[in-house]
Design a protein around this motif. Structure first.
Motif, PDB file in Angstrom:
ATOM      1  N   LEU A  79       0.843  -1.155   0.047  1.00 49.35           N
ATOM      2  CA  LEU A  79       0.155   0.083  -0.114  1.00 49.35           C
ATOM      3  C   LEU A  79       0.902   1.497   0.123  1.00 49.35           C
ATOM      4  CD1 LEU A  79      -2.513  -0.950   2.591  1.00 49.35           C
ATOM      5  CD2 LEU A  79      -2.937  -1.464   0.315  1.00 49.35           C
ATOM      6  N   ASP A  80       0.360   2.114  -0.582  1.00 48.41           N
ATOM      7  CA  ASP A  80       1.014   3.461  -0.530  1.00 48.41           C
ATOM      8  C   ASP A  80       0.988   4.190   0.885  1.00 48.41           C
ATOM      9  OD1 ASP A  80      -1.379   5.693  -0.272  1.00 48.41           O
ATOM     10  OD2 ASP A  80      -1.880   4.254  -1.721  1.00 48.41           O
ATOM     11  N   ALA A 127      -1.748   3.259   3.876  1.00 44.31           N
ATOM     12  CA  ALA A 127      -1.301   2.419   4.957  1.00 44.31           C
ATOM     13  C   ALA A 127      -1.639   3.363   6.216  1.00 44.31           C
ATOM     14  CB  ALA A 127       0.087   2.090   4.874  1.00 44.31           C
ATOM     15  N   THR A 128      -1.443   4.613   6.371  1.00 48.73           N
ATOM     16  CA  THR A 128      -1.672   5.490   7.574  1.00 48.73           C
ATOM     17  C   THR A 128      -3.111   5.323   7.938  1.00 48.73           C
ATOM     18  OG1 THR A 128       0.222   6.599   6.922  1.00 48.73           O
ATOM     19  CG2 THR A 128      -1.500   7.613   8.527  1.00 48.73           C
ATOM     20  N   LEU A 129      -3.985   5.411   6.851  1.00 51.83           N
ATOM     21  CA  LEU A 129      -5.506   5.503   6.980  1.00 51.83           C
ATOM     22  C   LEU A 129      -5.918   4.271   7.821  1.00 51.83           C
ATOM     23  CD1 LEU A 129      -6.939   7.319   4.115  1.00 51.83           C
ATOM     24  CD2 LEU A 129      -6.744   8.221   6.359  1.00 51.83           C
ATOM     25  N   ASN A 130      -5.546   2.874   7.090  1.00 47.84           N
ATOM     26  CA  ASN A 130      -5.738   1.688   7.617  1.00 47.84           C
ATOM     27  C   ASN A 130      -5.388   1.491   9.160  1.00 47.84           C
ATOM     28  OD1 ASN A 130      -7.104  -0.232   5.680  1.00 47.84           O
ATOM     29  ND2 ASN A 130      -5.634   1.007   4.532  1.00 47.84           N
ATOM     30  N   LYS A 131      -3.965   2.034   9.273  1.00 45.60           N
ATOM     31  CA  LYS A 131      -3.468   1.909  10.781  1.00 45.60           C
ATOM     32  C   LYS A 131      -4.270   2.636  11.772  1.00 45.60           C
ATOM     33  CE  LYS A 131       0.927   2.981  13.198  1.00 45.60           C
ATOM     34  NZ  LYS A 131       2.206   3.514  13.134  1.00 45.60           N
ATOM     35  N   VAL A 147     -21.467  -5.875   5.214  1.00 42.17           N
ATOM     36  CA  VAL A 147     -20.386  -5.781   3.816  1.00 42.17           C
ATOM     37  C   VAL A 147     -19.127  -6.154   4.369  1.00 42.17           C
ATOM     38  CG1 VAL A 147     -19.325  -4.485   2.061  1.00 42.17           C
ATOM     39  CG2 VAL A 147     -21.641  -3.935   2.728  1.00 42.17           C
ATOM     40  N   GLN A 148     -18.587  -7.293   3.701  1.00 40.47           N
ATOM     41  CA  GLN A 148     -17.418  -7.923   3.935  1.00 40.47           C
ATOM     42  C   GLN A 148     -16.157  -6.909   3.265  1.00 40.47           C
ATOM     43  OE1 GLN A 148     -16.829 -10.102   6.487  1.00 40.47           O
ATOM     44  NE2 GLN A 148     -18.871 -10.293   6.583  1.00 40.47           N
ATOM     45  N   PRO A 149     -15.261  -6.586   4.226  1.00 33.50           N
ATOM     46  CA  PRO A 149     -14.133  -6.076   3.237  1.00 33.50           C
ATOM     47  C   PRO A 149     -13.268  -6.826   2.281  1.00 33.50           C
ATOM     48  CG  PRO A 149     -13.396  -6.474   5.632  1.00 33.50           C
ATOM     49  CD  PRO A 149     -15.072  -6.862   5.391  1.00 33.50           C
ATOM     50  N   TYR A 150     -13.072  -6.292   1.357  1.00 31.30           N
ATOM     51  CA  TYR A 150     -12.190  -7.203   0.412  1.00 31.30           C
ATOM     52  C   TYR A 150     -11.063  -7.540   0.879  1.00 31.30           C
ATOM     53  CZ  TYR A 150      -9.906  -8.238  -4.168  1.00 31.30           C
ATOM     54  OH  TYR A 150      -8.825  -8.897  -4.958  1.00 31.30           O
ATOM     55  N   ASN A 151     -10.249  -6.704   1.516  1.00 34.24           N
ATOM     56  CA  ASN A 151      -8.990  -7.047   2.437  1.00 34.24           C
ATOM     57  C   ASN A 151      -9.138  -6.873   3.776  1.00 34.24           C
ATOM     58  OD1 ASN A 151      -6.353  -7.463   3.241  1.00 34.24           O
ATOM     59  ND2 ASN A 151      -5.301  -6.158   1.870  1.00 34.24           N
ATOM     60  N   PRO A 152      -9.269  -7.747   4.827  1.00 41.46           N
ATOM     61  CA  PRO A 152      -9.470  -7.601   5.833  1.00 41.46           C
ATOM     62  C   PRO A 152      -8.474  -6.849   6.767  1.00 41.46           C
ATOM     63  CG  PRO A 152     -10.177  -9.755   5.369  1.00 41.46           C
ATOM     64  CD  PRO A 152      -9.616  -9.156   4.094  1.00 41.46           C
ATOM     65  N   GLN A 153      -7.195  -7.007   6.301  1.00 43.47           N
ATOM     66  CA  GLN A 153      -6.117  -6.404   6.973  1.00 43.47           C
ATOM     67  C   GLN A 153      -5.864  -4.941   6.625  1.00 43.47           C
ATOM     68  OE1 GLN A 153      -5.680  -9.667   5.386  1.00 43.47           O
ATOM     69  NE2 GLN A 153      -5.846 -10.171   7.644  1.00 43.47           N
ATOM     70  N   ALA A 154      -6.721  -4.582   5.403  1.00 38.09           N
ATOM     71  CA  ALA A 154      -6.558  -3.206   4.842  1.00 38.09           C
ATOM     72  C   ALA A 154      -7.945  -2.882   4.262  1.00 38.09           C
ATOM     73  CB  ALA A 154      -5.531  -2.848   3.679  1.00 38.09           C
ATOM     74  N   PRO A 155      -8.993  -2.608   5.184  1.00 35.43           N
ATOM     75  CA  PRO A 155     -10.222  -2.306   4.851  1.00 35.43           C
ATOM     76  C   PRO A 155     -10.524  -1.057   3.893  1.00 35.43           C
ATOM     77  CG  PRO A 155      -9.999  -2.113   7.204  1.00 35.43           C
ATOM     78  CD  PRO A 155      -8.812  -2.690   6.536  1.00 35.43           C
ATOM     79  N   ILE A 156      -9.797  -0.060   4.229  1.00 38.43           N
ATOM     80  CA  ILE A 156      -9.738   1.203   3.313  1.00 38.43           C
ATOM     81  C   ILE A 156      -9.005   0.890   1.925  1.00 38.43           C
ATOM     82  CG2 ILE A 156      -9.250   3.730   3.289  1.00 38.43           C
ATOM     83  CD1 ILE A 156      -9.706   3.575   6.261  1.00 38.43           C
ATOM     84  N   THR A 157      -9.697   0.908   0.768  1.00 44.32           N
ATOM     85  CA  THR A 157      -8.780   0.759  -0.235  1.00 44.32           C
ATOM     86  C   THR A 157      -8.007   1.872  -0.586  1.00 44.32           C
ATOM     87  OG1 THR A 157     -10.690   1.294  -1.595  1.00 44.32           O
ATOM     88  CG2 THR A 157     -10.861  -0.994  -1.025  1.00 44.32           C
TER      89      THR A 157
END
Length: 209
Positions: free
Chosen positions: A4-5, A9-13, A28-38
């Motif tokens: 991630l850029d 990455a900061t927003l997901n953190k 709604v299930q996130p596409y990437n549970p480790q990084a739900p914010i695309t």
């Protein structure tokens, strides 16, 4: 996994867990549970933040006697949208200038963001231009019904001849799912830096002939 850029990455953190809770709340299930914010959504937030900063700078730097650079840019954009609105809409165009300006700046900023190394253009993902198009579609028809009434407004879509109205009603380009997908895909096309460099040589080629 794709790296991630820094912005995403900061927003997901800091907000990833909150985003996951909100998505689960609406089933709604996130596409990437480790990084739900695309990355796409993060870039949209970045564009929104940049536009808010621009509008605030314009607001607090207004000066009638000595307008600054930012104010002059804002006046140029306002003048361009106003001229387009007056030529296309005509009388009463002023009420739609603000909406059209926001759409213009969002799409333009999103496109230009893709030229920054390490970032992507939100509009390169089909759902973003589709969302903007749907918002504009509802806005357009809402004000059409508001101004003319539902019967008079929808009547003009049928054309002046009643027996050919079934052929006039469908929106061009959406007569099939394939056509609609092609139109949405066309809105997502973006020129690369190499494409811009190649196009910049066209005037020289034309002048040399």
């Amino acid at each position: 996994m794709h790296e991630l850029d820094p912005i995403t990455a900061t927003l997901n953190k800091y907000f990833g867990s909150l985003a996951t809770q909100v998505m689960h709340a609406v089933h709604v299930q996130p596409y990437n549970p480790q990084a739900p914010i695309t990355e796409t959504f993060a870039m949209e937030l970045l564009v929104l933040g940049l536009l808010l900063v621009f509008f605030l700078l314009v607001r607090f730097s207004l000066n009638v006697e000595n307008p600054g650079t930012i104010q002059q840019i804002a006046e140029m954009i306002h003048g361009f949208v106003s001229d387009q609105g007056e030529s296309i809409i005509g009388h009463g165009y002023q009420r739609y200038v603000m909406f059209a300006t926001c759409v213009l700046l969002f799409v333009l900023s999103s496109n230009l963001l893709g030229m920054v190394p390490g970032l992507i253009a939100p509009t390169s993902v089909a759902t973003v231009p589709l969302g903007v198009a749907l918002w504009c579609w509802f806005y357009y028809h809402y004000h059409g019904v508001r101004e003319q009434g539902p019967v008079s407004y929808f009547k003009h879509f049928l054309g002046p001849i009643w027996w050919i109205s079934p052929m006039m009603l469908p929106i061009p380009g959406t007569s099939s799912v394939a056509h609609l997908e092609e139109n949405v895909a066309a809105a997502s096309l973006r020129l690369t830096r190499e494409d811009y460099e190649m196009l910049s040589t066209v005037p020289e080629l034309v002048a040399s002939r």
